[in-house]
Design an enzyme around this catalytic site. Structure first.
Site, PDB file in Angstrom:
ATOM      1  N   LYS A 181     -10.368  -3.157  -3.065  1.00  0.00           N
ATOM      2  CA  LYS A 181     -11.147  -1.837  -2.628  1.00  0.00           C
ATOM      3  C   LYS A 181     -10.364  -0.184  -3.647  1.00  0.00           C
ATOM      4  O   LYS A 181     -11.094   0.726  -4.165  1.00  0.00           O
ATOM      5  CB  LYS A 181     -11.413  -1.341  -1.179  1.00  0.00           C
ATOM      6  CG  LYS A 181     -12.558  -2.044  -0.798  1.00  0.00           C
ATOM      7  CD  LYS A 181     -13.374  -1.014   0.480  1.00  0.00           C
ATOM      8  CE  LYS A 181     -14.239  -2.416   1.502  1.00  0.00           C
ATOM      9  NZ  LYS A 181     -13.523  -2.881   2.628  1.00  0.00           N
ATOM     10  N   LYS A 207       0.935  -1.363   0.632  1.00  0.00           N
ATOM     11  CA  LYS A 207      -0.458  -0.065   0.630  1.00  0.00           C
ATOM     12  C   LYS A 207       1.122   0.864   0.125  1.00  0.00           C
ATOM     13  O   LYS A 207       0.149   2.274  -0.398  1.00  0.00           O
ATOM     14  CB  LYS A 207      -0.860   0.046   1.311  1.00  0.00           C
ATOM     15  CG  LYS A 207      -1.971  -0.735   1.249  1.00  0.00           C
ATOM     16  CD  LYS A 207      -3.183  -0.554   2.301  1.00  0.00           C
ATOM     17  CE  LYS A 207      -4.386  -1.625   2.227  1.00  0.00           C
ATOM     18  NZ  LYS A 207      -5.382  -1.926   2.487  1.00  0.00           N
ATOM     19  N   LYS A 262      -4.703  -9.529  -6.001  1.00  0.00           N
ATOM     20  CA  LYS A 262      -6.408  -9.472  -5.079  1.00  0.00           C
ATOM     21  C   LYS A 262      -6.953  -8.410  -5.601  1.00  0.00           C
ATOM     22  O   LYS A 262      -6.855  -7.201  -5.727  1.00  0.00           O
ATOM     23  CB  LYS A 262      -6.057  -9.957  -3.825  1.00  0.00           C
ATOM     24  CG  LYS A 262      -6.141  -8.326  -2.889  1.00  0.00           C
ATOM     25  CD  LYS A 262      -6.148  -8.537  -1.470  1.00  0.00           C
ATOM     26  CE  LYS A 262      -6.497  -7.463  -0.556  1.00  0.00           C
ATOM     27  NZ  LYS A 262      -8.194  -6.927  -0.506  1.00  0.00           N
TER      28      LYS A 262
HETATM   29  P1  ATP Z   1      -8.828  -2.448   0.449  1.00  0.00           P
HETATM   30  O1  ATP Z   1      -7.147  -2.999  -0.939  1.00  0.00           O
HETATM   31  O2  ATP Z   1      -8.425  -1.325   0.838  1.00  0.00           O
HETATM   32  O3  ATP Z   1      -7.321  -2.753   1.548  1.00  0.00           O
HETATM   33  P2  ATP Z   1     -10.171  -4.633   0.388  1.00  0.00           P
HETATM   34  O4  ATP Z   1     -10.560  -5.187  -0.428  1.00  0.00           O
HETATM   35  O5  ATP Z   1      -8.713  -4.740   1.261  1.00  0.00           O
HETATM   36  O6  ATP Z   1     -10.205  -3.102   0.832  1.00  0.00           O
HETATM   37  P3  ATP Z   1     -10.838  -4.687   3.490  1.00  0.00           P
HETATM   38  O7  ATP Z   1     -12.078  -3.629   4.104  1.00  0.00           O
HETATM   39  O8  ATP Z   1      -9.075  -4.385   3.616  1.00  0.00           O
HETATM   40  O9  ATP Z   1     -11.012  -4.889   2.098  1.00  0.00           O
HETATM   41  O10 ATP Z   1     -11.102  -6.340   4.116  1.00  0.00           O
HETATM   42  C1  ATP Z   1     -12.637  -6.299   4.724  1.00  0.00           C
HETATM   43  C2  ATP Z   1     -12.498  -7.757   4.573  1.00  0.00           C
HETATM   44  O11 ATP Z   1     -12.597  -8.945   3.175  1.00  0.00           O
HETATM   45  C3  ATP Z   1     -11.510  -8.542   4.755  1.00  0.00           C
HETATM   46  O12 ATP Z   1     -11.620  -9.898   5.949  1.00  0.00           O
HETATM   47  C4  ATP Z   1     -10.759  -9.291   4.189  1.00  0.00           C
HETATM   48  O13 ATP Z   1      -9.105  -9.930   4.280  1.00  0.00           O
HETATM   49  C5  ATP Z   1     -11.630  -9.661   2.946  1.00  0.00           C
HETATM   50  N1  ATP Z   1     -10.850  -9.508   1.785  1.00  0.00           N
HETATM   51  C6  ATP Z   1     -10.183  -8.353   1.166  1.00  0.00           C
HETATM   52  N2  ATP Z   1     -10.441  -8.932  -0.449  1.00  0.00           N
HETATM   53  C7  ATP Z   1     -10.698 -10.107  -0.813  1.00  0.00           C
HETATM   54  C8  ATP Z   1     -10.497 -10.588  -1.419  1.00  0.00           C
HETATM   55  N3  ATP Z   1      -9.853  -9.869  -2.895  1.00  0.00           N
HETATM   56  N4  ATP Z   1     -10.798 -11.803  -1.532  1.00  0.00           N
HETATM   57  C9  ATP Z   1     -11.417 -12.572  -0.455  1.00  0.00           C
HETATM   58  N5  ATP Z   1     -11.124 -11.888   0.302  1.00  0.00           N
HETATM   59  C10 ATP Z   1     -10.989 -10.623   0.663  1.00  0.00           C
HETATM   60 MG    MG Z   2      -7.841  -4.582   2.859  1.00  0.00          MG
END
Ligand code: ATP
Ligand code: MG
Length: 363
Positions: free
Chosen positions: A229, A115, A226
């Protein structure tokens, strides 16, 4: 750690773009665990501000994530749904943990490296400290189980290391006070001593539950990253707020390779994008990959993508509609979060008071 009552905690950041990965990797599991455990589900807005946020959008996103939890099937009456910033003890315990965690431990965290990118010196201190706050989130409730996606594995290991070191560093103090705080009967104390070897531990070592239908959903644009968001491209993810047309457009544009689908899982090796789409289909349809390939083996991607759009829309459209309906009722969502925060705070205050006594803060 059987002496700790089982409790589930997990959080989702209040950044926009809640996506299919969040749903399949985490929220589906949140819903399931409600049947067997006492659960706390938190919209982690303190984590969100580790990167710049617009204040108006932040409030809106906090409500959207809460609405999504409920739309997906989280029950805010039987369990606890709240936003992190309403319970000040999260930040308070994080400070104590900052003094327990080692700089070297944080420097090894791969999410920070990803990040922060190249300009690491310019990343916020909060971004580096993110996993310490996450350990505080979980341990503030002395939660034993944490449903998360695969990307959070390293942070959970850090939370365990922090719990272990706190228990060690303060073992004498915990043992002195343990009679009051941990175990109210002699048998529990004996079990705790036998299991930890250093007296009654105050914090459990929380276990990650990385077991949703798809624990690592990949970006639709790049099978090596992955779904996230924070990805700049909206075409990289399917958002829970997307309508049927947007889902169709994104799936049709998803990166693939020129080969038709294989008829067995082995044929997905080295084909990250194909593997991802088959995995998403399987997770959404409640089937396994082998079964999906038995049906679609030999088909070209345009056929498979049409089927994927159908299954995605069928599964997500009712959730999206319910999320919209709930989000429009702002006073309801705010009341849910306020009520949840009150119930979370009751647990948090008790545990934080114990931590203060253990550490030696006068109160
Ligand atoms: P950011 O990229 O801003 O960190 P994020 O997509 O990782 O956002 P988070 O709010 O950090 O979202 O994560 C919320 C939950 O979703 C966590 O348990 C994380 O492990 C899960 N998660 C995030 N991305 C994935 C993915 N691509 N596949 C499966 N689980 C995910
Ligand atoms: Mg995350």
């Amino acid at each position: 750690m059987s002496n700790f009552p089982q409790r589930v905690f997990s959080g989702v950041q209040s950044t926009g773009n809640l996506h299919l990965g969040n749903y399949l990797g985490a929220i589906v599991k949140f819903v399931e665990l409600q049947q067997t455990h006492e659960c706390l589900y938190c919209v982690v807005d303190l984590h969100a501000i580790t990167v710049p946020q617009d204040p108006v959008a932040l409030r809106d996103n906090t409500r959207e994530i809460a609405a999504a939890f409920i739309a997906c099937g989280v029950d805010p009456e039987k369990h606890v749904v709240f936003n992190q910033s309403q319970v000040a003890e999260h930040a308070e315990l994080a400070w104590v943990f900052n003094c327990v965690a080692r700089i070297g431990w944080l420097n090894r965290m791969t999410q920070f490296k990803d990040k922060a990118g190249k300009d690491r010196e310019n990343a916020s201190m909060g971004l580096l400290d993110y996993p310490v706050l996450m350990a505080a989130d979980i341990l503030l409730y002395r939660a034993t189980h944490v449903p998360v996606g695969d990307d959070q594995k390293q942070h959970l290991e850090l939370a365990r290391d922090i719990a272990q070191k706190f228990n060690n560093d303060f073992s004498a103090s915990i043992e002195r006070l343990g009679l009051d705080y941990l175990a109210r009967d002699a048998e529990q104390i004996a079990t705790a001593k036998a299991e930890t070897g250093f007296g009654a531990a105050f914090f459990p070592l929380p276990e990650p539950l990385i077991a949703g239908p798809a624990t690592r959903v990949m970006s639709l644009r790049d099978g090596s990253k992955k779904m996230s968001k924070s990805d700049a491209s909206d075409y990289s993810r399917i958002n829970l707020s997307d309508d049927a047309d947007q889902i169709a457009q994104k799936v049709r544009k998803a990166k693939t390779d020129p080969e038709p689908l294989p008829s067995e899982e082995k044929g997905l090796e080295g084909r990250a994008e194909a593997d991802n789409l088959v995995g998403i289909y399987a997770a959404l349809a409640g089937r396994n990959k082998a079964d999906v390939l038995a049906e679609f083996g030999g088909a070209n991607f345009s056929t498979f993508k049409n089927a994927l759009v159908d299954v995605a829309v069928a599964r997500l459209a009712p959730i999206t509609a319910e999320m919209r309906r709930l989000k429009a009722d702002q006073s309801y969502i705010d009341a849910v979060l306020r009520d949840g925060a009150g119930r979370a705070r009751a647990i948090a205050t008790e545990n934080m008071n114990a931590v203060k006594d253990i550490v030696g803060f006068l109160r």
